[in-house]
Design a protein around this motif. Structure first.
Motif: not given
Length: 507
Positions: A309, A311, A320-321, A376, A382, A385
């Motif tokens: 994950h 970020l 955004h992820s 993350h 967010y 994703i």
């Protein structure tokens, strides 16, 4: 002598009286500071500098001697020598490097190292210089190998200088990305020829005009098998090009050659994370006996399949992820290795190899745009994703949720080559070819997944209320003029421990 002894006693008594009232702990602290202080090298005479140069020569297997006037010190090897012009006080006026059969040339970097008394770095530079001629055999063999390298370098310069159409407005960027080879820095002063073969949009914005990003050094290396290397130019006179604009080159059977225990090398700086399918293509270009040097580590199966994950922070407090599904990235087609050098025997191999380096670099830049050192945060809200999954050798998909909807959309990205990226957005309601074309322009311009996803979100939000005309510009990214703003956080910093196999070797 008696007077000197009296002065010494007087000086010592003054020191004792000065520090007699200071606490012992303070005195110890002063002693420690003096002991840990880095030693400085003071060379106050010409003889001291000569002695230091002689020591370096002995360490590196070179021969040293003074000129008849004793104003220059020479460090010599079989195929090159250094001329160090000395000043009376121990300083250095100039450092010249003369390679086999060539006139001496001043070398600014070596001169600065000696003037700054950085003798270890100077010594290392000599090792790097000697490595250019690290070929087994007698002097006659080494001279032939060096002669072959000179002919190769001259041919590469001729190939690069053949007329062509300018594509980019910036001449340097156009040479790097669209030239027949790249931006060539000829060999000079003991430094090998270098070719800058790729530059990313973020580097263009930072105005990185000099090689230092992704460069291939043109050198020679020892080989366990003999190869026929050119002893003459393979470019006919006058030069010719085919219907596609590529130079016509003669085969090695048509020119004078020598069978030598060496091959030409493209040494990559930094080493390039490369898919095994592209490594296979490189082997097909160079033929049998020319094997790419890879780092002795398997990147395809070295992870435990855990998801990664990342970020991503974008302007206007947009977050955004990006999730890389570990199990999906374990697929065989996305196994890779760290490519250090590629050996070859003919100038015609170089343009094709560099094109594969560019192709791989474009893939790496796109994937690296989603990877940051930011951890993350489960509690963070967010704006988007995304899950990134490989699809084929040079394609991957980005799955994300549509605005104010439970539906998912999928962006398919296929990196055809370093100059062409194909995109297709799959979402409920069918495909929009005009939107696909817009996405391709954005992604090709910025080479950043997060910036492209930001532009897609803005375009979809506008289309919900008033579908735009296909030619209508978008404020998110200007695809015709200057590149879009790149957030500093979009530049990859470092990778967490858990990351997908191929992405683990990205810079």
């Amino acid at each position: 002598m008696k007077q000197t002894t009296i002065m010494s006693k007087t000086y010592m008594s003054e020191l004792k009286s000065k520090y007699s009232e200071k606490p012992w702990s303070e005195t110890l602290q002063l002693v420690r500071r003096c002991m840990v202080r880095e030693p400085q090298v003071f060379l106050t005479s010409m003889s001291a500098m000569v002695t230091r140069l002689e020591m370096i020569a002995n360490q590196r297997g070179l021969v040293s001697h003074l000129s008849p006037t004793e104003t220059a010190c020479y460090l010599t090897a079989d195929l090159f020598y250094l001329e160090v012009l000395l000043l009376p006080g121990g300083g250095v006026e100039d450092v010249k490097v003369a390679q086999h059969g060539e006139a001496p040339e001043s070398n600014v970097s070596l001169l600065q190292l000696l003037r700054m008394k950085k003798f270890e770095e100077f010594s290392q530079k000599l090792t790097d210089l000697a490595s250019l001629y690290n070929i087994p055999g007698d002097n006659d063999t080494k001279v032939k190998v060096y002669t072959a390298l000179q002919h190769l370098q001259k041919d590469l310069v001729k190939i690069s200088n053949l007329p062509r159409y300018l594509i980019e407005r910036d001449v340097h960027v156009d040479m790097v990305l669209n030239g027949r080879l790249g931006s060539i820095m000829p060999s000079r002063g003991g430094s090998p020829m270098s070719i800058q073969y790729y530059i990313s949009p973020s580097e263009i914005l930072k105005k990185m005009k000099h090689p230092g990003s992704q460069v291939a050094m043109v050198v020679v290396g020892a080989s366990t098998t003999t190869h026929r290397l050119q002893m003459d130019s393979v470019i006919p006179t006058p030069p010719q090009v085919d219907s596609l604009g590529f130079p016509v080159l003669r085969s090695l059977s048509e020119v004078c050659t020598e069978s030598l225990p060496a091959s030409f090398l493209l040494r990559l700086q930094p080493p390039l994370p490369t898919l095994k399918s592209l490594i296979h293509k490189m082997s097909q270009i160079t033929g049998p006996g020319c094997i790419p040097f890879l780092e002795k580590k398997s990147y395809g199966r070295s992870h435990d399949g855990m998801d990664a994950h990342f970020l991503m922070s974008l302007p206007d407090d947009e977050f955004h992820s990006y999730v890389f599904c570990g199990a999906a990235w374990e697929c065989d087609s996305w196994n890779g290795a760290l490519l250090h050098t590629v050996s070859f025997t003919h100038p015609a191999h170089v343009p094709a190899l560099l094109e594969l380096f560019r192709h791989q670099s474009a893939i790496n830049v796109l994937l690296a745009s989603c990877i940051t050192g930011h951890k993350h945060h489960p509690g963070l809200v967010y704006d988007l994703i995304c899950e990134i999954v490989p699809e084929s050798d040079y394609s991957f998909s980005v799955t994300f949720s549509l605005l104010d909807s439970d539906s998912l959309a999928v962006l398919l990205v296929s990196v055809v080559n370093s100059r062409r990226v194909r995109c297709r957005l799959l979402m409920p309601g069918g495909m929009d070819h005009f939107l696909d074309d817009y996405i391709c322009k954005v992604l090709t311009r910025c080479m950043s997944i997060p910036i492209t996803m930001r532009a897609i979100r803005k375009r979809l939000a506008r289309m919900r209320f008033s579908p735009p005309h296909p030619s209508e510009p978008d404020s998110a990214v200007n695809t015709k003029s200057s590149p879009p703003h790149l957030s500093m956080s979009s530049t990859p910093c470092c990778l967490p421990v858990k990351c997908p196999p191929f992405c683990a070797v990205l810079p």
